[in-house]
Scaffold this active site. Structure first.
Site, PDB file in Angstrom:
ATOM      1  N   PRO A  48       0.768  -1.221   0.000  1.00  0.00           N
ATOM      2  CA  PRO A  48       0.000   0.000   0.000  1.00  0.00           C
ATOM      3  C   PRO A  48       0.803   1.276   0.000  1.00  0.00           C
ATOM      4  O   PRO A  48       1.625   1.489   0.847  1.00  0.00           O
ATOM      5  CB  PRO A  48      -0.694  -0.074   1.342  1.00  0.00           C
ATOM      6  CG  PRO A  48       0.342  -0.705   2.232  1.00  0.00           C
ATOM      7  CD  PRO A  48       1.336  -1.393   1.341  1.00  0.00           C
ATOM      8  N   GLU A  49       0.594   2.110  -0.861  1.00  0.00           N
ATOM      9  CA  GLU A  49       0.998   3.500  -0.995  1.00  0.00           C
ATOM     10  C   GLU A  49       0.390   3.848  -2.324  1.00  0.00           C
ATOM     11  O   GLU A  49       0.046   2.948  -3.086  1.00  0.00           O
ATOM     12  CB  GLU A  49       2.525   3.710  -0.978  1.00  0.00           C
ATOM     13  CG  GLU A  49       3.027   3.929   0.445  1.00  0.00           C
ATOM     14  CD  GLU A  49       4.414   4.542   0.575  1.00  0.00           C
ATOM     15  OE1 GLU A  49       4.663   5.611  -0.002  1.00  0.00           O
ATOM     16  OE2 GLU A  49       5.223   3.934   1.261  1.00  0.00           O
ATOM     17  N   ARG A  96       7.830   5.794  12.932  1.00  0.00           N
ATOM     18  CA  ARG A  96       8.169   5.208  11.635  1.00  0.00           C
ATOM     19  C   ARG A  96       9.629   5.492  11.325  1.00  0.00           C
ATOM     20  O   ARG A  96      10.123   6.597  11.518  1.00  0.00           O
ATOM     21  CB  ARG A  96       7.311   5.808  10.518  1.00  0.00           C
ATOM     22  CG  ARG A  96       5.844   5.936  10.863  1.00  0.00           C
ATOM     23  CD  ARG A  96       5.230   4.641  11.300  1.00  0.00           C
ATOM     24  NE  ARG A  96       5.333   3.628  10.274  1.00  0.00           N
ATOM     25  CZ  ARG A  96       4.500   3.502   9.251  1.00  0.00           C
ATOM     26  NH1 ARG A  96       3.479   4.296   9.161  1.00  0.00           N
ATOM     27  NH2 ARG A  96       4.676   2.574   8.359  1.00  0.00           N
ATOM     28  N   LYS A 130      -4.987   6.315  -0.471  1.00  0.00           N
ATOM     29  CA  LYS A 130      -4.846   4.868  -0.381  1.00  0.00           C
ATOM     30  C   LYS A 130      -6.195   4.157  -0.315  1.00  0.00           C
ATOM     31  O   LYS A 130      -6.242   2.952  -0.070  1.00  0.00           O
ATOM     32  CB  LYS A 130      -4.008   4.505   0.856  1.00  0.00           C
ATOM     33  CG  LYS A 130      -2.611   5.124   0.845  1.00  0.00           C
ATOM     34  CD  LYS A 130      -1.917   4.989   2.184  1.00  0.00           C
ATOM     35  CE  LYS A 130      -0.638   5.826   2.219  1.00  0.00           C
ATOM     36  NZ  LYS A 130      -0.072   5.891   3.585  1.00  0.00           N
TER      37      LYS A 130
END
Length: 268
Positions: free
Chosen positions: A2-3, A249, A59
């Site tokens: 996902p991105e 992150r 997304k």
DNA sequence: CTCTATGTTTAATT
DNA sequence: GAATTAAACATAGA
């Protein structure tokens, strides 16, 4: 998977597989992925309806059906859609299955997601997560002016702001990391220390990476310059790439050639 | 066993 | 109350 580029590829696949088809059956019992969690709601909202369009913002995927029904899909960290023959066995980590019919040809699509961070939301109106999304670089375009307008007045670092889905939709940890390297800007820089030139460099880097990833993902693998390469030499200047943590992150960057904005000039 | 992981929400803390 | 930080989710791989 996902991105923005991965989700855009998934959108194109679903569009190809589903547009114009009627949903013959819809099955999922995954109470973590499904919203609302009742399998009967999922089935009754989808079955018998034709697929009009598959769209994307950030997304999020939105599969638009007849009668105003729509199925929102978020891939989380590990979600993906695959097409299979109707009689194919259950996929590993398969969380939902739609059986389709188009011009008397039967097919099926399955949602797979090992970690189950993804979501499948069957509803009759747009969800707030979709409505509040910020500018989508691919759908809306992005240049120095629009990027500057989006990030103005934020107090967090540029890295964190780029990943805020309500500021820019679709940017994740990889693209943010890569774009800041490409723009030669230190990820710890505060947004209000960035010049119009900086905004221009970031906007261009984002567009370049998104375009390149979509192009490459449609066929082969993708190539990252710095993401996941901490400790290795910077591809531009050769200094060792560092890894720091921002908002939980990991961010990889080059402290030599990515300039930290807003810092007092080095004393001699 | 430990650490990390493409994402987001929620609880805890400042 | 706003903002920042940590934890949580669930699973796989190095």
């Amino acid at each position: 998977m996902p991105e923005l580029p991965d989700v855009e590829i998934a959108r194109r696949n679903l569009q190809r597989w589903m547009r114009g088809a009627v949903i013959v059956s819809a099955h999922s019992t995954d109470r973590r992925v499904l919203r609302p969690t009742a399998p009967s709601t999922f089935r009754s909202l989808l079955v018998g309806r034709a697929v009009r369009e598959v769209s994307r913002r950030g997304k999020w995927l939105r599969i638009e059906l007849d009668d105003g029904v729509r199925l929102f899909s978020h891939l989380g960290m590990t979600g993906d859609w695959v097409a299979r023959d109707v009689d194919a066995a259950r996929e590993p980590s398969e969380r939902a299955r739609l059986m389709l019919s188009r011009r008397d040809v039967a097919s099926s699509v399955r949602y797979v997601d090992p970690r189950r961070f993804g979501r499948l939301i069957a509803v009759r109106k747009d969800i707030s997560e979709w409505r509040t999304l910020g500018r989508d670089p691919l759908a809306d375009g992005l240049d120095a002016r629009s990027l500057a307008a989006a990030i103005v007045g934020r107090r967090r670092s540029i890295k964190e702001v780029l990943m805020d889905q309500n500021v820019l939709a679709g940017i994740g940890n990889i693209i943010a990391t890569e774009a800041l390297w490409g723009a030669r800007i230190d990820p710890r820089s505060k947004t209000n220390d960035l010049s119009p030139d900086d905004a221009n460099a970031i906007a261009r880097a984002l567009m370049t990476i998104i375009g390149r990833e979509i192009r490459h993902k449609a066929e082969g693998a993708s190539r990252f310059r710095v993401y996941g390469r901490a400790g290795l030499p910077c591809p531009r200047c050769g200094a060792k790439l560092l890894r720091i943590v921002q908002a939980t992150r990991g961010t990889t960057f080059c402290a030599r050639c990515q300039v930290r904005k807003g810092q007092r000039a080095k004393v001699s």
